[in-house]
Design an enzyme around this catalytic site. Structure first.
Site, PDB file in Angstrom:
ATOM      1  CD  GLU A  16      -1.594  -2.354   1.816  1.00  0.00           C
ATOM      2  OE1 GLU A  16      -0.377  -2.588   1.977  1.00  0.00           O
ATOM      3  OE2 GLU A  16      -2.469  -3.177   2.114  1.00  0.00           O
ATOM      4  CE  LYS A  18       5.544  -0.720  -6.685  1.00  0.00           C
ATOM      5  NZ  LYS A  18       6.954  -0.377  -6.915  1.00  0.00           N
ATOM      6  CB  ILE A 442      25.725  -6.256 -20.932  1.00  0.00           C
ATOM      7  CG1 ILE A 442      26.855  -5.230 -21.086  1.00  0.00           C
ATOM      8  CG2 ILE A 442      25.921  -6.994 -19.628  1.00  0.00           C
ATOM      9  CD1 ILE A 442      28.242  -5.814 -21.287  1.00  0.00           C
ATOM     10  CB  SER A 444      18.567  -7.361 -21.377  1.00  0.00           C
ATOM     11  OG  SER A 444      19.199  -6.307 -20.712  1.00  0.00           O
ATOM     12  CB  CYS A 527       8.690  -4.066  -3.167  1.00  0.00           C
ATOM     13  SG  CYS A 527       8.001  -2.742  -2.157  1.00  0.00           S
ATOM     14  CG  HIS A 705      22.662   2.909 -14.788  1.00  0.00           C
ATOM     15  ND1 HIS A 705      23.960   2.537 -15.053  1.00  0.00           N
ATOM     16  CD2 HIS A 705      22.098   1.867 -14.136  1.00  0.00           C
ATOM     17  CE1 HIS A 705      24.168   1.330 -14.568  1.00  0.00           C
ATOM     18  NE2 HIS A 705      23.053   0.904 -14.016  1.00  0.00           N
ATOM     19  CB  CYS A 737      24.598  -2.712 -17.208  1.00  0.00           C
ATOM     20  SG  CYS A 737      23.733  -3.984 -16.255  1.00  0.00           S
TER      21      CYS A 737
HETATM   22  N1  GLN Z   1      22.667 -10.006 -18.895  1.00  0.00           N
HETATM   23  C1  GLN Z   1      21.961  -9.112 -18.029  1.00  0.00           C
HETATM   24  C2  GLN Z   1      21.291  -8.029 -18.860  1.00  0.00           C
HETATM   25  O1  GLN Z   1      21.831  -7.682 -19.865  1.00  0.00           O
HETATM   26  C3  GLN Z   1      22.889  -8.492 -17.026  1.00  0.00           C
HETATM   27  C4  GLN Z   1      22.162  -7.634 -16.037  1.00  0.00           C
HETATM   28  C5  GLN Z   1      22.992  -7.177 -14.847  1.00  0.00           C
HETATM   29  O2  GLN Z   1      24.188  -7.175 -14.875  1.00  0.00           O
HETATM   30  N2  GLN Z   1      22.368  -6.786 -13.790  1.00  0.00           N
HETATM   31  O3  GLN Z   1      20.268  -7.502 -18.479  1.00  0.00           O
HETATM   32 ZN    ZN Z   2      25.254  -5.174 -15.217  1.00  0.00          ZN
END
Ligand code: GLN
Ligand code: ZN
Length: 766
Positions: A16, A18, A442, A444, A527, A705, A737
């Site tokens: 709730e 959140k 990386i 995804s 969460c 990010h 990432c």
């Molecule tokens: N292979 C994952 C991705 O590309 C790695 C994610 C991560 O490092 N948290 O989303």
């Molecule tokens: Zn990562």
């Protein structure tokens, strides 16, 4: 013998808080509405503890965002950069500290966030300056205490300890030590306590978890001084000093010499400290025994706990004991009763579990059992507890002798590749034929709303397996075409089939179960719902081969297989407590190893095993690091070592501190490691250079990010920096990432520029 709860989850049984926070942030609800939700949660929590018969019910354990941020706000430790929003209402100002402020031409970055000890909770880091002053801005502890009182609850206010508060903060300029601020903070702290005492508080809990860490120079002295002064002012108030997440160890003497009336210790994480503490406890002091685990979801083993309580009773007498949760229940999900879908959580497994509400009851049941107040209800709970423990010990759901045997039969050759890296490198280069500065991503690619909606519809039954698979295949094909067009060297399939990098594997491994409402606060309104490892882990069938194989079938270029590593899978789950974590980790390692081997068999030449959580598994005390690395690195190596020399193993980590663990990183012996690097401007690469790290490295040049698209120039400059530290033959070019949270347009633009950077470098460094 009193019962004592250190803190209760504040997110609400159905998240709730959140929802109310997020509605408020989005401007979709008023402050009054948010306050009403928050009040309801607190009253509900207090009532439930009162109903269970808890003697010491906490107040001020609630927070709209984070308890450390609360304290900074209370004592007015607000960074100077927030001055332009002084005029805002308190709650808006408070949230601005946590989330930053970008409005009306004002642009202020949020306060930094970091992990709370070795939990998955994140706190807002206090920021201090040399001329830091403190004064009470809002007296939240008092407000919370009074709110409880108004509803008829006599509570124990909880305050973060002054020394832990300072030590967990950061000096934002040079020329002072934050411990020196204790002197200035103490009068304000005393003022806070005074207000609570005036309002009627008889017992106050002061959290000093820093006492389970290695203390910096000078800290012991500050501890003595601060609490000596405090106690002098309040001779009639009972103060509980709480420590948790580890043993006092070499700080035992210091802690127990402080003028507190009650000492709380964590007997779940550090059972062995009991003897020591009992011996050293001063004659007139009480001890709070943290026997009910606040950080896990397993039912307490009453017989074990009672044995500890009995031992303490014999040593110092029942009157001087409290029965308690090991730490705040903040780190447990709220209420097991909500889990009524037998398909998600079977009754057999459910009987082994306890969430926060159930844990509260465990505390008071243990209290009743230990004091001989065995009503029929208590007796029945005890019987059920014994039955559940017995069932769990012998359940065929848990124990798989084949898995146990396999772990027992691990030999020294299982965690080494056939040949050393110098030889593997030659084989891999021959097989892959990659250019200098190879490019990759990386794993995804953007998880668009569309992709998420397919999964939701599939789970609801609105899409058949075949329809769902077709949609994913189409998405994979598009991503392969895009990567070919962009001239990326090592491709990925995009991970569209995954909701989460741990949950996805959890769902496909045996030994895992899930919950519907097992939410735990990670930070602010975020969460997580960690999957639960209850039994021996094995892999009934291949988990990712289908997707990697499909992607590889579409292209001549190498497609990288994508797996989550054993330590990360362990770290982001609730882990069984009936065997060492190391054992569970080795089981997962074998399952991943099988997957790696199957990928190789399916024609996948490059396989990445992500280990972003290796660092957060580090023990709190430095002297325990080696033992941790011994099994954690071994687990990774086992998962990676079943393949031929030609198969290239990558790993990935996304944080920027390698200085104190570079040897362990090297020991993983991954052929290629990709790391987060762009925000630190390649600084973290230095340690790889100094260490003469022998294997290949992909320092991230694109900060994923943020939606910002980095220019080719920027990325080339970063790579030039990298080349000055690490020989060019060892370097890859890749983002920081995965790109899961990004959108396609910016992703495409950034990856085009990234490939251009690699091309430019190849020309420059031919
Ligand atoms: N292979 C994952 C991705 O590309 C790695 C994610 C991560 O490092 N948290 O989303
Ligand atoms: Zn990562």
């Amino acid at each position: 013998m009193k019962s004592n709860v250190l803190g209760y989850p504040r997110i609400g049984e159905k998240r709730e808080l959140k929802k109310a926070n997020e509605a408020f942030w989005a401007g979709n609800s008023t402050e009054e509405e948010l306050l009403a939700v928050a009040e309801k949660i607190r009253v509900h929590n207090w009532q439930l503890q009162k109903d269970a018969g808890v003697d010491f019910i906490p107040s001020n354990d609630f927070s709209f965002y984070d308890q450390m941020l609360d304290f900074s706000f209370v004592v007015g430790a607000i960074p100077e950069r927030f001055a332009p929003i002084k005029h805002l209402r308190n709650l808006d100002r408070y949230f601005a500290l946590a989330r930053g402020y970008q409005k009306d031409g004002i642009d202020i970055t949020a306060m930094e966030m970091t992990k709370w000890f070795d939990t998955n909770y994140h706190y807002i880091v206090p920021e201090f300056t040399k001329n830091q002053t403190f004064s009470i801005l809002v007296n939240k502890p008092l407000q919370e205490y009074n709110l409880a009182k108004q509803h008829g609850f006599d509570t124990k206010p909880v305050l973060i300890g002054l020394v832990t508060y300072l030590l967990l903060g950061k000096e934002k300029e040079e020329g002072f030590n934050r411990l020196d601020l204790a002197e200035r903070l103490l009068p304000v702290y005393i003022q806070l306590v005074q207000s609570l005492v005036d309002a009627g508080a008889k017992t106050i809990q002061i959290d000093e978890p820093y006492l389970v860490l290695d203390l910096p120079a000078g800290a012991a002295e500050v501890y003595r001084k601060v609490y000596g002064e405090l106690k002098k002012q309040f001779t009639n108030t009972e103060f509980i000093l709480t420590t948790y997440f580890g043993a006092l160890d070499n700080n035992t003497e210091l802690a127990l010499s402080l003028p507190f009336d009650v000492f709380h210790i964590d007997l779940v994480r550090a059972t062995a400290q009991l003897d020591n503490v009992l011996k050293a406890l001063p004659a007139n002091k009480k001890l709070s025994l943290g026997v009910v685990n606040g950080r896990n979801i397993w039912k307490n083993n009453f017989e074990h706990s009672l044995a500890l309580i009995e031992k303490a009773k014999e040593a110092i007498g029942a009157d001087r004991l409290l029965i308690a949760t090991s730490c705040s229940l903040l780190h447990s999900p709220c209420n097991l009763e909500l889990e009524n879908n037998e398909k998600v959580l079977t009754p057999e497994i459910k009987q082994w579990l306890a969430f926060a509400k159930q844990k509260v009851k465990e505390v008071t049941t243990l209290q009743a059992l230990a004091t001989g107040k065995v009503t029929p209800e208590v007796k029945a709970i005890f019987e059920e507890n014994k039955k559940a423990a017995e069932n769990r010990k012998t359940s065929t759901l848990i124990h798989d002798n084949k898995v146990k045997e396999r772990v027992n039969n691990i030999t020294a050759k299982d965690d080494v590749r056939h040949s050393p890296f110098s030889q593997r490198k030659v084989a891999q280069h021959k097989s892959l034929n990659l250019p200098l500065f190879p490019t990759t991503t990386i794993g995804s690619f953007p998880q668009t709303d569309e992709v998420r909606s397919w999964r939701a519809r599939f789970k609801k039954g609105d899409l058949t397996q075949a329809e769902y698979d077709k949609l994913l295949e189409k998405e994979i094909e598009e991503s392969i075409r895009f990567q070919e067009d962009t001239q990326i060297d090592v491709l990925v399939h995009g991970e569209f089939e995954r909701n989460d990098m741990v949950e996805y594997f959890g769902e496909l491994l045996k030994g895992y179960t899930f919950t519907k409402f097992g939410w735990v606060q990670s930070y602010g309104s975020r969460c997580v719902k960690p999957p639960i490892i209850f039994g021996d882990i094995s892999r009934p069938e291949p988990m990712t081969v289908r997707w990697s194989q499909y992607a590889q079938s579409l292209t001549k270029l190498p497609v990288k297989g994508m797996l989550t590593g054993p330590v990360t899978i362990l770290q982001w789950s609730f882990v069984r407590d009936d065997q060492p974590r190391s054992q569970t980790c080795l089981q997962i390692a074998l399952a991943i190893r099988d997957e790696v081997v199957d990928l190789e068999k399916a024609g996948i030449k490059v396989i990445q095993i992500d280990e972003p959580a290796i660092r957060e598994g580090l023990p709190l005390r430095q002297n325990e690091w080696k033992a941790y690395f011994d099994w954690a690195i071994k687990a990774f190596r086992i998962s990676a070592s079943g393949v031929q020399d030609e198969t290239q193993i990558h790993t990935h980590m996304c944080y920027s501190e390698f200085n104190d663990m570079i040897e362990a990183i090297a020991d993983m012996d991954a052929d290629v490691i990709t790391i987060e690097c762009s925000r630190s401007q390649m600084e973290l690469l230095d340690v790889f250079g100094d260490f003469k790290y022998p294997n290949e490295i992909g320092p991230g040049v694109y900060d994923i990010h943020s939606p910002r698209v980095p220019s080719q120039q920027e990325m080339t400059d970063l790579m030039k920096k990298a080349i000055s530290v690490v020989p060019k033959e060892q370097l890859w070019v890749n983002p920081d990432c995965g790109l899961k949270t990004r959108h396609w347009p910016e992703t495409k633009a950034a990856l085009h520029a990234m490939v251009d950077t690699a091309k430019e470098l190849r020309n420059l460094y031919k």
